[in-house]
Design a protein around this motif. Structure first.
Motif: not given
Length: 316
Positions: A186-198, A171-178
């Motif tokens: 860019f990937v914030p330190e300690g947060r990962g690529f997807i983000g917590r609200s995906a 959901r994060g990739m296709l609905c948010g992400g790119f």
């Protein structure tokens, strides 16, 4: 006539295929994190236009083989799969079209085998212009340490993040992400690529819950390592392609992207887009679809289908 599904052996691996139509062969190469299913709106349209359309799950994805070794995902392996696929289908000529990571496969296939691939189109990712040094080295030299390519390099890190909750990841990739023009690559330190609200992201109008569920189910079965291994060959691909330094792609070519795609606005792809005519001296079509994002063939199928059919009818 609906598309058929089958599995064939090509280049020493098993490739799952979606296939439809009769006529000149058109091969569709998907990107990351996608599947042959990403071409669901194109397969029937191109078949109805008079083409034999084949869309594989690419090496490492979906129901195709996913070798364990990182080294099994070089650009030579990926192009080799498409060359072998054409041969297994009994053909000696094809058009090749790629989106996202599938675009570099298509561009390099045309560059390496002009005798086989008579026309080429890339969606979202411009053709390669081989720089002066390995891309990851270039990023480090520019002081960049948190680009998503870099985050994907260490075995197990991105896999662990993405596989923890596959539904939230897709959901994060296709609905948010790119898909989000404001999305940083860019990937914030300690947060990962997807983000917590995906998990709470709403679906865009071009994607149904059933379609998203298909992607989720496939990735629950396959995991993410195969696709991530494509990124782990970025510098190796630079080394392997040294014989093609500065080499143009002479076949008729097309490029299609969305105006809101963050990929074409990042520094590397932006430079490649600016140099597109140097790499593609026979560029027949360059279409930037206003308001569209990265998942272009799913977001704007009517526009993409019309452009591809026009390009193929006139140049293949």
């Amino acid at each position: 006539m609906a598309s058929t599904r089958s599995t064939i052996t090509a280049n020493g691996i098993e490739l799952f295929l979606r296939e439809q139509g009769e006529g000149p062969l058109v091969v569709l190469c998907h990107g990351w994190p996608e599947l042959s299913y990403s071409w669901r709106h194109q397969i029937g349209a191109l078949a109805d236009a008079g083409y034999h359309v084949v869309a594989p799950d690419m090496r490492g994805f979906g129901r195709s083989s996913a070798p364990q070794a990182v080294e099994a995902y070089s650009i030579f392996d990926l192009v080799g799969d498409m060359v072998a696929l054409v041969a297994e289908l009994g053909e000696t000529r094809a058009a090749i079209i790629g989106h996202d990571w599938g675009a570099p496969v298509a561009w390099h296939a045309a560059q390496f085998r002009p005798d086989l691939f008579a026309a080429v189109a890339g969606l979202s990712v411009p053709p390669p212009w081989r720089g002066k040094g390995p891309p990851l080295d270039q990023l480090r030299a520019a002081g960049i340490t948190n680009f998503y390519w870099q985050y994907f390099q260490k075995l197990g890190v991105a896999e662990t993040e993405f596989e923890r909750d596959v539904a939230s990841t897709m959901r994060g990739m296709l609905c948010g992400g790119f898909a989000d023009p404001g999305r940083s690559l860019f990937v914030p330190e300690g947060r990962g690529f997807i983000g917590r609200s995906a998990a709470s992201l709403p679906l865009p109008p071009w994607l149904t819950e059933a379609e998203l569920a298909f992607f989720i189910e496939q990735y629950k079965q396959s995991g993410f390592r195969g696709g991530l291994n494509w990124y782990r060959n970025i510098d190796r691909n630079w080394e392997l392609t040294s014989p093609w330094q500065g080499a143009p792609i002479h076949q008729p070519a097309a490029f299609i992207a969305g105006s809101n795609d963050p990929v074409i606005s990042d520094k590397m792809s932006g430079k490649h887009l600016a140099a597109i005519n140097r790499v593609l001296p026979n560029l027949k079509q360059k279409l930037i679809i206003d308001g569209a994002g990265h998942w272009i063939q799913q977001e704007k199928p009517a526009e993409v289908n019309a452009a591809l059919i026009e390009f193929l009818k006139e140049n293949y």
